[in-house]
Write an enzyme that holds these catalytic residues in place. Structure first.
Site, short mmCIF file in Angstrom:
data_model
loop_
_atom_site.label_atom_id
_atom_site.label_comp_id
_atom_site.label_asym_id
_atom_site.label_seq_id
_atom_site.Cartn_x
_atom_site.Cartn_y
_atom_site.Cartn_z
N GLU A 1 0.84 -1.21 0.00
CA GLU A 1 0.00 0.00 0.00
C GLU A 1 0.87 1.26 0.00
OE1 GLU A 1 -3.61 0.12 2.22
OE2 GLU A 1 -3.85 -2.05 2.17
C1 LIG Z 1 2.04 -9.79 0.76
C2 LIG Z 1 1.85 -8.79 -0.32
C3 LIG Z 1 0.57 -8.45 -0.71
C4 LIG Z 1 0.39 -7.51 -1.75
N1 LIG Z 1 -0.89 -7.22 -2.12
C5 LIG Z 1 -1.09 -6.41 -3.20
C6 LIG Z 1 -2.39 -6.16 -3.72
O1 LIG Z 1 -3.38 -6.67 -3.18
N2 LIG Z 1 -2.54 -5.39 -4.80
C7 LIG Z 1 -1.47 -4.81 -5.41
O2 LIG Z 1 -1.67 -4.14 -6.41
N3 LIG Z 1 -0.22 -5.01 -4.94
C8 LIG Z 1 0.00 -5.80 -3.87
N4 LIG Z 1 1.29 -6.02 -3.40
C9 LIG Z 1 2.39 -5.41 -4.07
C10 LIG Z 1 2.97 -4.22 -3.30
O3 LIG Z 1 2.09 -3.16 -3.33
C11 LIG Z 1 4.33 -3.89 -3.90
O4 LIG Z 1 5.21 -4.91 -3.49
C12 LIG Z 1 4.85 -2.53 -3.46
O5 LIG Z 1 4.11 -1.53 -4.05
C13 LIG Z 1 6.33 -2.33 -3.77
O6 LIG Z 1 6.62 -2.64 -5.08
P1 LIG Z 1 7.85 -3.61 -5.41
O7 LIG Z 1 7.71 -4.77 -4.53
O8 LIG Z 1 7.85 -3.84 -6.85
O9 LIG Z 1 9.12 -2.83 -4.96
P2 LIG Z 1 9.94 -1.74 -5.75
O10 LIG Z 1 9.05 -0.74 -6.32
O11 LIG Z 1 10.88 -2.44 -6.68
O12 LIG Z 1 10.74 -1.10 -4.60
C14 LIG Z 1 11.86 -1.73 -3.96
C15 LIG Z 1 12.45 -0.76 -2.95
O13 LIG Z 1 12.87 0.44 -3.58
C16 LIG Z 1 12.25 1.56 -2.98
N5 LIG Z 1 12.00 2.58 -3.99
C17 LIG Z 1 11.34 2.47 -5.16
N6 LIG Z 1 11.29 3.64 -5.77
C18 LIG Z 1 11.94 4.52 -5.00
C19 LIG Z 1 12.23 5.91 -5.10
N7 LIG Z 1 11.81 6.66 -6.09
N8 LIG Z 1 12.93 6.48 -4.09
C20 LIG Z 1 13.34 5.76 -3.04
N9 LIG Z 1 13.10 4.47 -2.89
C21 LIG Z 1 12.40 3.86 -3.88
C22 LIG Z 1 11.00 1.02 -2.36
O14 LIG Z 1 10.58 1.83 -1.31
C23 LIG Z 1 11.46 -0.34 -1.89
O15 LIG Z 1 12.10 -0.21 -0.66
C24 LIG Z 1 1.49 -6.93 -2.37
C25 LIG Z 1 2.77 -7.26 -1.94
C26 LIG Z 1 2.96 -8.18 -0.95
C27 LIG Z 1 4.36 -8.52 -0.55
#
Ligand SMILES: Cc1cc2nc3c(=O)[nH]c(=O)nc-3n(C[C@H](O)[C@H](O)[C@H](O)COP(=O)(O)OP(=O)(O)OC[C@H]3O[C@@H](n4cnc5c(N)ncnc54)[C@H](O)[C@@H]3O)c2cc1C
Ligand SMILES: Cc1cc2nc3c(=O)[nH]c(=O)nc-3n(C[C@H](O)[C@H](O)[C@H](O)COP(=O)(O)OP(=O)(O)OC[C@H]3O[C@@H](n4cnc5c(N)ncnc54)[C@H](O)[C@@H]3O)c2cc1C
Lengths: 316, 249, 584
Positions: free
Chosen positions: C396
């Site tokens: 979220e």
């Molecule tokens: C158990 C679980 C349930 C989920 N449920 C849903 C759901 O119901 N619906 C849905 O749509 N998604 C869901 N998600 C997905 C979740 O919303 C994403 O994992 C989340 O938005 C982060 O995206 P990412 O994992 O691709 O990480 P990334 O975007 O790759 O980020 C990796 C790291 O880099 C950091 N980062 C990225 N960009 C920047 C920046 N510009 N500046 C500084 N730091 C940055 C992030 O903060 C993070 O620490 C779920 C995930 C999990 C693990």
């Protein structure tokens, strides 16, 4: 102040609470009589005399063979009047709790349930009874002319003080019964009820399943104890409802309560905290039961209980 | 079937009961109140009977203003109507409560009156039996099985160490014990429905108290016990203590 | 959010304006709702006591059918669905309290319920047509349908605007043809109602075709929808998380939620609204472990004393209590703002999410630490709640992204004065806090405020600290914009500091407002501990704010950046110590 002690019996046998109440009445230093209501009751004179009852009245009728709430209530109320008693003393047993209030209602008397302390204070009684499942104790006074008091079993010791009891038997006419007892279904044969038992071995969720209950039963048998259970064990369907000890189960005060695999939730403690000695066997050192236990063993019950059985069998 | 269920609001079983400073009363300020657990069995039984035989379930409760949430709990389970007998403070004498309930029940034309076997706050266990006498109706207490056929009632009640099968006829009073049934949870729909039911309010008819509470005490503190050991090897020592020190075996 | 929404308290705060009328007195729940909520909690507690075995759910990685069916039958799937569509119609505050309660019982169950209603069908509630609502909400409320929110894709996590899923209109058949796949979707394995975000080509005013995001209702029974296998997760094991695949799925035109092409706003506003549920749930979990932890330290003896007698243990207990109280104050102040319906609460919701998830994580960690080795054992709940709570800082909106959001959206109005920067600030992460022109104008007409209203004397000191550091934060934000111009969007370490300062300030003012209202209600005597908490929190908070603001100007950000670049280039830790020349 004249006390009438209601003698409880089942299947012709007088019950222990009656002797406890006689012993209590003796310590109060007030005149007392024992009332027996029923048909065939064994050894009245001998048994009641042994505990110090000099005067016994037996209200007898064939229809009174079995207890019936409203029927008995009428007879007992009549007896209180006839014997000019000021206090009706009963056990806080299932009978006392059912019958007491009815008699009180007929006599427009007030009633104190489940007293754990009865003492003379001037010419009245000072009564202490637990409330809120024993979390507090209330000192109460009854101001009605006639008073009904039920006393918790196992609180007063039944002590012998042999006298020769005089038994006056009176044939009474049986009133109409609104409720009729058709049958008494005993639990497992020879099973001791938790509320009356002197020793209780109780099992909880830690027992893991009904298949392990033989441990509880064996230990109980060796100790001459009744078996109890926590609500978790009852809810899981491992044990019958009538074994549940606690706030929404039975309240017990045995001399020894052994809690096996029971965490000691507040609702459980409420039912057994007035036990004289409490032993806890639990593998979690933080289990609240240890706060109340006189003796505890922090270990796996599946090691401890078999060992207890073994040692007791060996007669050590 | 026209059924009345008498219920009481009591402190949650998890409540740690605190006394006021003068120990004359229980301090209610931090208590979470609930519907008396035994009364839930009564409500459930009433609802099951209604589902089977049709009719109406009326909840009657005596107590101060705060009890409305307990009444709502019973309504949320599915009761149809509710009557709140108002008092400023709960009477100390259960006889007074029974009198007030009897006065209300007398003219209700109920076929069956259900109540929990005991309220878990004062634990008097008196009201169901007294009501039987006051109303001149058969009353069976601590019931764990109930069978009603026409106006014939067969009830199984729990007594120490055994069960009794008791017969009587309607109208009757039954006090309920755990095991009788599984009370349903109040569903969210039920809660919404309950919200729309008007609770009938009337002052309770009070008689004189003949039972007075002089004061309260906490139960005597137990001395901290001892941990005899942390393995089965402690068993002999435990048995010795029970035998020699406690003298209970 | 209505177009005439008032600006948020926090956005105004960055501009040097203290809109205390939004925060005082502390919001209070409607009495009738409070009574209903209590009944709902009782029902949940009874149900949970009887039926929910969290350890088992964790071990078996599954919420048993009996529990799912029970929750559905009792109505827990429709907490926030309006009554006229068959739900319970809780206010936002009521809803968040329920999720806190459920999160304090079982986080897997809370996330299943939250995935369903905080985000799963939220778009339908916020933007759906009456027809769409009539068709789906009753089924969603009864649990006949379970919902999922489907945004994240393999290539688009934080950068949600970068999603690749495509929807192409087939005018003849009146359907969109949807293709794409979604990843890590909560409830995917059990959901029937999917809120799916995908791009569609949209022709804008000047005839150019652009790919814009739209939101679609996709149901599981549509041809071409399939689910991947359940993920094997660190925590929240009972909740379903899986991928979803869409292959030439035909989605009727009438299944678009909101306007075509406006889906990103829908996605963001759903999250804005959903964040408080997650915040509440996080705190619930911490409260849940505090009980056994407090019981343990009271009993466990070392060095002849109970653990609770040692100062470092006391510090932990006090700190988690203070943080909990402050965060709780923020959450229910914000939910109150949501329930007013006329203010922009997006920043506050983000602050709550960041603070609540971290306070819960730290608190659970400290509880585990206090009970020692026992906390590491599977038989005790500490490790499970720690595992369950870890993801809260990731989903979220990650806490990093939310901190950027707090600062960049917060300073946008300041940036509006310098038009260009205002534009740049709209750029970096699309859709950031869409402040209305109305609100901007409204703010511009205000002059800086230095003081908030008077509060109870016992809180006067905290109030002064708040005012002082709010003013300093405003100046710091102004300097930030002036020094860095449109490059502010790249200065993330500074953004983080400003965000942290803002969160602390919001925490201060929330506690002050809550305790001030409490004192008015109960009297000072009865609020001893609350007053103490508000004052200690204010004292801790302003010191943190000061440090953050000092580091806006004086820091090692450049070196930190360089060092990180060096390390990433190396790819491993390159500094050898004696006889450790084979590097790990
Ligand atoms: C158990 C679980 C349930 C989920 N449920 C849903 C759901 O119901 N619906 C849905 O749509 N998604 C869901 N998600 C997905 C979740 O919303 C994403 O994992 C989340 O938005 C982060 O995206 P990412 O994992 O691709 O990480 P990334 O975007 O790759 O980020 C990796 C790291 O880099 C950091 N980062 C990225 N960009 C920047 C920046 N510009 N500046 C500084 N730091 C940055 C992030 O903060 C993070 O620490 C779920 C995930 C999990 C693990
Ligand atoms: C309205 C209400 C009324 C209630 N009334 C009652 C009541 O009347 N009576 C009652 O008992 N409860 C009652 N409860 C329930 C109560 O709250 C507890 O849930 C219940 O007492 C727990 O039972 P337990 O101790 O057996 O189980 P648990 O709390 O699960 O405890 C099991 C214990 O076993 C230990 N254990 C596990 N394995 C082993 C092993 N191998 N060796 C040693 N120890 C082991 C564990 O450490 C643990 O302490 C009531 C609850 C409510 C809400």
């Amino acid at each position: 102040m004249k006390i009438l002690i209601y003698a409880e019996h089942r299947e012709g046998q007088l019950r222990k609470i009656t002797y406890e109440n006689i012993s209590l009445a003796r310590t109060l230093g007030q005149p007392f009589e024992v009332l027996v209501v029923g048909n065939e009751v064994q050894d009245i004179q001998e048994q009641l005399g042994r505990y110090g009852a000099e005067q016994v009245v037996f209200y007898k009728n064939a229809q009174l063979e079995n207890y019936s709430a409203d029927g008995y209530a009428r007879i007992v109320a009549e007896a209180v009047k006839e014997r000019q008693a000021d206090v009706l003393l009963m056990g806080a047993t299932s009978t006392g709790k059912d019958l007491g209030p009815r008699v009180a209602s007929i006599l427009n008397a007030a009633m104190a349930t489940d007293c754990i302390h009865v003492e003379m204070e001037g010419d009245n009684l000072k009564l202490i009874r637990p409330m809120y499942a024993g979390k507090v104790q209330a000192t109460i006074r009854l101001t009605s002319a006639v008073k009904v008091v039920t006393v918790r079993p196992n609180v007063y010791q039944a002590s012998e003080a042999p006298v020769t009891a005089k038994v006056d038997t009176k044939e009474v006419s049986a009133p109409d019964f609104k409720t009729v007892v058709k049958e008494i279904v005993s639990g497992a044969k020879g099973k001791l009820d938790v509320t009356e038992a002197n020793i209780i071995v109780s099992g909880g969720r830690g027992m893991k399943g009904p298949e392990n209950w033989h441990l509880i039963e064996d230990l109980a048998q060796l100790l001459g104890a009744a078996t109890g259970a926590s609500r978790a064990a009852v809810d899981a369907g491992w044990r019958p409802h009538d074994e549940q000890v606690g706030q929404t189960g039975k309240t017990v005060s045995p001399s020894l309560y052994i809690a096996v695999g029971i965490s000691g939730a507040i609702q459980h403690l409420a039912g057994m905290s007035s036990s004289k000695y409490i032993v806890a066997i639990n593998k979690d050192p933080d289990a609240p039961i240890f706060k109340l236990a006189d003796y505890g063993i922090v270990a796996d019950l599946f090691d401890v209980v078999p060992r207890m059985i073994e040692e007791l069998k060996a007669g050590n | 079937m026209n059924i009345a269920v008498c219920v009481k609001q009591v402190p949650d079983t998890e409540t740690k009961v605190k006394l006021t400073e003068d120990k004359k009363a229980v301090d209610e300020s931090e208590i979470n109140f609930i519907l008396n657990p035994y009364d839930e069995f009564a409500v459930e039984e009433a609802l099951q009977l209604k589902e089977k035989y049709d009719g109406e379930v009326t909840v009657i409760s005596l107590g101060p203003d705060r009890i409305s949430s307990a009444i709502r709990s019973a309504l949320a389970m599915g009761a149809d109507k509710a009557i709140h007998l108002q008092v400023d403070e709960n009477p100390q004498d259960p006889n007074v409560v029974a009198n007030a309930l009897a006065a209300e029940l007398k003219n209700g034309g109920y076929d069956l009156i259900l109540l929990g076997k005991q309220a878990i706050d004062d634990d008097h266990t008196q009201v169901p039996s007294i009501l039987g006498e006051k109303l001149g109706l058969p009353s069976v207490t601590v019931v764990i099985k109930l069978n009603i056929d026409g106006d014939k009632v067969v009830a199984e009640r729990e007594i120490d160490g055994a069960h009794e099968i008791v017969e009587c006829t309607l109208p009757a009073i039954i006090s309920t014990q755990r095991g009788l049934n599984e009370p349903r949870y109040a569903s969210l729909k039920g809660i919404m429905r309950a919200k729309k039911i008007q609770i009938e309010q009337k002052p309770a008819q009070l008689s004189d108290d003949q039972l007075n509470i002089i004061g309260f005490e906490y139960p005597p503190q137990k001395n901290p016990g001892k941990i005899v050991g942390d393995s089965a090897d402690a068993v002999p020592e435990l048995l010795r203590l029970l035998h020699e020190e406690a003298k209970v075996i | 959010m209505p177009s005439k929404a008032l600006p948020s308290f926090s956005k105004a705060l960055f501009s040097g304006i203290l809109l205390d009328e939004l925060l005082f007195p502390y919001p209070k729940m409607d009495k009738e709702e409070a009574e209903n909520l209590k009944l709902v909690q009782e029902t949940f507690k009874k149900f949970a006591d009887d039926k929910i075995d969290s350890q088992k759910i964790d071990e078996e990685a599954h919420i048993p059918d009996e529990v799912m069916n029970g929750l559905k039958e009792l109505g827990f799937m429709g907490l926030s669905v309006p009554e006229k569509y068959g739900g319970f119609g809780l206010s936002n505050t009521g809803y968040v309290k329920m999720l806190e309660f459920i999160g304090g019982t079982d986080p897997s169950v809370a996330i299943m319920l939250g995935g369903h209603q905080s985000i799963g069908y939220k778009a339908l509630i916020l933007y759906g047509t009456d027809e769409q609502k009539k068709k789906y909400l009753p089924k969603l409320a009864s649990g006949e349908m379970v919902a999922s929110y489907c945004l994240t894709e393999p290539g688009a996590g934080s950068d949600a605007a970068g999603i690749q899923s495509k929807a192409v209109r087939d005018e003849k058949r009146g359907v969109y043809i949807l293709n794409g796949n979604k990843q890590w979707i909560t409830n995917a394995g059990i959901a029937d109602f999917l809120t799916v975000f995908a791009k569609e080509p949209i022709t804008d005013k000047d005839g150019k075709v652009k790919e814009k995001i739209s939101a679609f209702i996709v149901t599981r029974d549509m041809k071409g929808v399939s689910v991947g296998k359940e993920e094997n997760k660190l925590g929240l094991k009972g909740s379903s998380t899986a991928s979803l695949f869409f292959e030439d799925v035909e989605v009727p035109f009438e299944n678009v939620i909101g306007e075509p092409g406006k889906g990103f706003k829908v996605a963001m506003n759903v999250l804005n609204a959903g964040r408080l549920g997650l915040s509440g749930g996080s705190l619930g979990a911490l409260k849940h472990v505090m009980r056994p932890a407090l019981a343990h330290i009271k009993e466990r003896r070392q060095f002849g004393k109970t653990l609770s007698e040692f100062e470092m243990i006391k510090e932990k207990v006090a700190q988690m209590t203070i943080d909990l109280f402050a965060t709780e104050s923020m959450i229910y102040l914000t939910s109150g703002l949501m329930d007013r319906g006329d203010v922009d609460y997006s920043l506050e919701a983000a602050m709550c999410k960041v603070r609540a998830t971290e306070v819960a994580w730290n608190g659970i960690n400290e509880c585990l630490q206090m009970v020692g080795g026992l906390g590491f054992m599977k038989e005790y709940p500490y490790q499970r709640l720690m595992r369950d709570g870890r993801v809260n800082m990731i989903f979220e909106g990650t806490n990093e992204i939310l901190r950027m959001f707090i600062t960049l959206a917060g300073i946008r109005d300041e940036g509006e004065y310098l038009k260009k920067i205002g534009e740049a600030l709209k750029g970096p992460i699309k859709g950031f806090g869409v402040l209305t022109d109305y609100a901007t104008q409204w703010l511009k007409d205000r002059v800086m405020t230095e003081h908030i209203r008077d509060v109870h004397p016992s809180l006067a000191n905290a109030k002064v600290q708040f005012e002082t550091w709010a003013k300093n934060t405003h100046f710091s934000a102004e300097r930030f914009i002036m020094h860095h111009g449109k490059n502010v969007i790249y200065r993330e370490m500074r953004q983080e500091r400003l965000a942290n300062a803002a969160i602390d300030l919001f925490g201060m003012i929330s506690t002050i407002s809550r305790v001030d209202s409490l004192i008015a209600e109960k009297g000072e005597e009865k609020c001893k501990h609350e007053i103490m908490i508000a004052n200690v929190f204010a004292d801790q908070a302003w010191r943190r704010v000061r440090r953050n603001l000092l580091m806006m100007d004086s820091n090692a950000d450049r070196q930190m950046g360089e060092l990180s670049d060096f390390m990433v280039k190396q790819g491993f830790y390159p500094f050898a110590t004696e006889s450790m020349e084979i590097l790990l």
